[in-house]
Design a protein around this motif. Structure first.
Motif, PDB file in Angstrom:
ATOM      1  N   LEU A 162       0.836  -1.198   0.000  1.00  0.00           N
ATOM      2  CA  LEU A 162       0.000   0.000   0.000  1.00  0.00           C
ATOM      3  C   LEU A 162       0.871   1.249   0.000  1.00  0.00           C
ATOM      4  CD1 LEU A 162      -2.557  -1.190   2.708  1.00  0.00           C
ATOM      5  CD2 LEU A 162      -2.880  -1.231   0.232  1.00  0.00           C
ATOM      6  N   TRP A 163       1.915   1.223   0.795  1.00  0.00           N
ATOM      7  CA  TRP A 163       2.821   2.364   0.903  1.00  0.00           C
ATOM      8  C   TRP A 163       3.454   2.684  -0.451  1.00  0.00           C
ATOM      9  CZ3 TRP A 163       3.691   5.954   4.463  1.00  0.00           C
ATOM     10  CH2 TRP A 163       4.847   6.718   4.372  1.00  0.00           C
ATOM     11  N   GLU A 164       3.782   1.665  -1.206  1.00  0.00           N
ATOM     12  CA  GLU A 164       4.444   1.859  -2.497  1.00  0.00           C
ATOM     13  C   GLU A 164       3.557   2.586  -3.503  1.00  0.00           C
ATOM     14  OE1 GLU A 164       5.620  -2.064  -3.551  1.00  0.00           O
ATOM     15  OE2 GLU A 164       7.368  -2.078  -2.216  1.00  0.00           O
ATOM     16  N   GLN A 165       2.251   2.618  -3.267  1.00  0.00           N
ATOM     17  CA  GLN A 165       1.341   3.304  -4.185  1.00  0.00           C
ATOM     18  C   GLN A 165       1.258   4.804  -3.910  1.00  0.00           C
ATOM     19  OE1 GLN A 165      -2.482   1.320  -5.028  1.00  0.00           O
ATOM     20  NE2 GLN A 165      -1.775  -0.330  -3.696  1.00  0.00           N
ATOM     21  N   LEU A 166       1.727   5.232  -2.750  1.00  0.00           N
ATOM     22  CA  LEU A 166       1.646   6.646  -2.388  1.00  0.00           C
ATOM     23  C   LEU A 166       2.733   7.451  -3.097  1.00  0.00           C
ATOM     24  CD1 LEU A 166       1.031   6.320   1.436  1.00  0.00           C
ATOM     25  CD2 LEU A 166      -0.579   7.303  -0.203  1.00  0.00           C
ATOM     26  N   ALA A 167       2.357   8.584  -3.636  1.00  0.00           N
ATOM     27  CA  ALA A 167       3.338   9.461  -4.274  1.00  0.00           C
ATOM     28  C   ALA A 167       4.160  10.176  -3.206  1.00  0.00           C
ATOM     29  CB  ALA A 167       2.633  10.482  -5.166  1.00  0.00           C
ATOM     30  N   PRO A 168       5.463  10.400  -3.449  1.00  0.00           N
ATOM     31  CA  PRO A 168       6.276  11.155  -2.491  1.00  0.00           C
ATOM     32  C   PRO A 168       5.700  12.555  -2.282  1.00  0.00           C
ATOM     33  CG  PRO A 168       7.657  10.082  -4.137  1.00  0.00           C
ATOM     34  CD  PRO A 168       6.238   9.945  -4.615  1.00  0.00           C
ATOM     35  N   GLY A 169       5.820  13.055  -1.059  1.00  0.00           N
ATOM     36  CA  GLY A 169       5.319  14.400  -0.767  1.00  0.00           C
ATOM     37  C   GLY A 169       4.960  14.558   0.688  1.00  0.00           C
ATOM     38  N   ILE A 170       4.357  15.682   0.989  1.00  0.00           N
ATOM     39  CA  ILE A 170       4.032  16.027   2.376  1.00  0.00           C
ATOM     40  C   ILE A 170       3.074  15.008   2.989  1.00  0.00           C
ATOM     41  CG2 ILE A 170       2.930  17.757   3.853  1.00  0.00           C
ATOM     42  CD1 ILE A 170       3.924  19.885   1.927  1.00  0.00           C
ATOM     43  N   TYR A 171       2.062  14.587   2.211  1.00  0.00           N
ATOM     44  CA  TYR A 171       1.072  13.671   2.778  1.00  0.00           C
ATOM     45  C   TYR A 171       1.739  12.380   3.244  1.00  0.00           C
ATOM     46  CZ  TYR A 171      -3.104  10.879   3.442  1.00  0.00           C
ATOM     47  OH  TYR A 171      -4.074  10.088   3.997  1.00  0.00           O
ATOM     48  N   ARG A 172       2.628  11.830   2.409  1.00  0.00           N
ATOM     49  CA  ARG A 172       3.267  10.577   2.778  1.00  0.00           C
ATOM     50  C   ARG A 172       4.161  10.757   4.003  1.00  0.00           C
ATOM     51  NH1 ARG A 172       6.571   6.507  -1.214  1.00  0.00           N
ATOM     52  NH2 ARG A 172       8.166   8.149  -1.150  1.00  0.00           N
ATOM     53  N   GLU A 173       4.806  11.901   4.124  1.00  0.00           N
ATOM     54  CA  GLU A 173       5.654  12.161   5.295  1.00  0.00           C
ATOM     55  C   GLU A 173       4.813  12.251   6.570  1.00  0.00           C
ATOM     56  OE1 GLU A 173       8.058  15.574   4.624  1.00  0.00           O
ATOM     57  OE2 GLU A 173       8.936  14.793   2.769  1.00  0.00           O
ATOM     58  N   LEU A 174       3.670  12.906   6.482  1.00  0.00           N
ATOM     59  CA  LEU A 174       2.798  13.019   7.655  1.00  0.00           C
ATOM     60  C   LEU A 174       2.203  11.661   8.026  1.00  0.00           C
ATOM     61  CD1 LEU A 174       0.959  16.346   6.759  1.00  0.00           C
ATOM     62  CD2 LEU A 174       2.688  16.024   8.529  1.00  0.00           C
ATOM     63  N   LEU A 175       1.849  10.872   7.014  1.00  0.00           N
ATOM     64  CA  LEU A 175       1.321   9.532   7.284  1.00  0.00           C
ATOM     65  C   LEU A 175       2.389   8.667   7.929  1.00  0.00           C
ATOM     66  CD1 LEU A 175      -0.889   7.418   7.088  1.00  0.00           C
ATOM     67  CD2 LEU A 175      -0.172   6.956   4.737  1.00  0.00           C
ATOM     68  N   LEU A 176       3.630   8.805   7.492  1.00  0.00           N
ATOM     69  CA  LEU A 176       4.728   8.042   8.086  1.00  0.00           C
ATOM     70  C   LEU A 176       4.840   8.346   9.574  1.00  0.00           C
ATOM     71  CD1 LEU A 176       7.228   6.182   7.481  1.00  0.00           C
ATOM     72  CD2 LEU A 176       8.539   8.298   7.330  1.00  0.00           C
ATOM     73  N   GLU A 177       4.738   9.614   9.941  1.00  0.00           N
ATOM     74  CA  GLU A 177       4.814   9.985  11.356  1.00  0.00           C
ATOM     75  C   GLU A 177       3.659   9.378  12.144  1.00  0.00           C
ATOM     76  OE1 GLU A 177       4.968  14.211  11.595  1.00  0.00           O
ATOM     77  OE2 GLU A 177       6.956  14.369  10.675  1.00  0.00           O
ATOM     78  N   ARG A 178       2.471   9.362  11.544  1.00  0.00           N
ATOM     79  CA  ARG A 178       1.307   8.790  12.235  1.00  0.00           C
ATOM     80  C   ARG A 178       1.474   7.287  12.427  1.00  0.00           C
ATOM     81  NH1 ARG A 178      -1.608   7.226  15.285  1.00  0.00           N
ATOM     82  NH2 ARG A 178      -3.895   7.253  15.362  1.00  0.00           N
ATOM     83  N   LEU A 179       1.982   6.606  11.423  1.00  0.00           N
ATOM     84  CA  LEU A 179       2.186   5.165  11.521  1.00  0.00           C
ATOM     85  C   LEU A 179       3.262   4.841  12.549  1.00  0.00           C
ATOM     86  CD1 LEU A 179       2.073   4.338   7.711  1.00  0.00           C
ATOM     87  CD2 LEU A 179       0.384   3.624   9.410  1.00  0.00           C
ATOM     88  N   ALA A 180       4.353   5.604  12.544  1.00  0.00           N
ATOM     89  CA  ALA A 180       5.433   5.369  13.498  1.00  0.00           C
ATOM     90  C   ALA A 180       4.935   5.567  14.928  1.00  0.00           C
ATOM     91  CB  ALA A 180       6.597   6.308  13.195  1.00  0.00           C
ATOM     92  N   GLU A 181       4.101   6.573  15.126  1.00  0.00           N
ATOM     93  CA  GLU A 181       3.532   6.817  16.455  1.00  0.00           C
ATOM     94  C   GLU A 181       2.686   5.631  16.912  1.00  0.00           C
ATOM     95  OE1 GLU A 181       0.398   9.959  18.600  1.00  0.00           O
ATOM     96  OE2 GLU A 181       0.739  10.013  16.433  1.00  0.00           O
ATOM     97  N   SER A 182       1.879   5.096  16.001  1.00  0.00           N
ATOM     98  CA  SER A 182       1.014   3.977  16.348  1.00  0.00           C
ATOM     99  C   SER A 182       1.815   2.714  16.650  1.00  0.00           C
ATOM    100  CB  SER A 182       0.027   3.712  15.207  1.00  0.00           C
ATOM    101  OG  SER A 182      -0.797   2.611  15.512  1.00  0.00           O
ATOM    102  N   LEU A 183       2.874   2.493  15.870  1.00  0.00           N
ATOM    103  CA  LEU A 183       3.685   1.289  16.038  1.00  0.00           C
ATOM    104  C   LEU A 183       4.719   1.435  17.139  1.00  0.00           C
ATOM    105  CD1 LEU A 183       4.265   0.508  12.266  1.00  0.00           C
ATOM    106  CD2 LEU A 183       2.930  -0.882  13.861  1.00  0.00           C
TER     107      LEU A 183
END
Length: 210
Positions: A162-183
């Motif tokens: 799923l991650w590989e389908q996301l285009a690089p940019g601000i949204y993906r960076e913010l989602l990464l932070e949210r996922l890291a927080e959850s994990l």
């Protein structure tokens, strides 16, 4: 040439006539769901003609608005349709666009719910719809128990394609932070795993013959 169900959004023409300054579209599955929402005073509903949401649908919608709310039936089939919509929407997610998901009560569809509650209550539900990022996280957490290492590994294995389908940019960076927080993982470590999939260790050398 003239008609392809995977590209058409039922009610889009009427929606554009009803509102010149469109900001949001409600995306439903059935013809009558769209018709009933228009009749109830929500003239910005469109339907995918009973098919799964496609990238063509999303391209057409995002040419007109920056916000989509998917409203599917509150049963197993509706939730499966919502997950397919999320998967197809991932390449279209970027800063300035918002995709949310409204999960209706069990046994309800947009037609029945707006008839019972009215347009104002339905719009309140739309405003409380779940953002794509939170739906993605919740769905994966249903598939993997992230309270232990094995579950976290499964979570990241499910996340990878799923991650590989996301285009690089601000949204993906913010989602990464949210996922890291959850994990409960360092953001840099999670990013490293997602962008450079770890290779398995080399096989052990055979034991010397005696």
């Amino acid at each position: 040439v003239l008609f392809h169900k995977g590209r058409e959004l039922y009610g889009l023409y009427e929606t554009r006539l009803a509102r010149q300054a469109l900001k949001r579209l409600i995306v439903v599955e059935g013809y009558m769901d769209a018709v009933r929402l228009h009749q109830a005073g929500l003239p910005y509903a469109v339907a995918t003609l009973g098919t799964a949401t496609t990238t063509d649908h999303l391209h057409r919608a995002f040419r007109l608005v920056s916000e989509l709310v998917f409203a599917f039936d509150g049963d197993r089939a509706g939730r499966a349709a919502a997950w397919r919509a999320l998967q197809n929407a991932l390449p279209e997610v970027k800063a300035g666009r918002e995709i949310r998901f409204l999960f209706l009560p069990e046994g309800e569809d947009p037609d029945s719910l707006v008839g019972r509650e009215g347009a104002q209550a339905f719009e309140a539900r739309l405003s409380a719809a779940v953002p794509l990022s939170e739906y993605l996280l919740a769905h994966l957490r249903e598939q993997a128990d992230i309270s232990h290492a094995d579950g976290k590994a499964r979570f990241m294995a499910l996340l990878q394609p799923l991650w590989e389908q996301l285009a690089p940019g601000i949204y993906r960076e913010l989602l990464l932070e949210r996922l890291a927080e959850s994990l409960q993982l360092p953001t840099e470590r999670l990013q490293q795993w997602l962008t450079h999939r770890e290779q398995p260790p080399p096989p052990l050398a055979p034991a010397p013959a005696r």
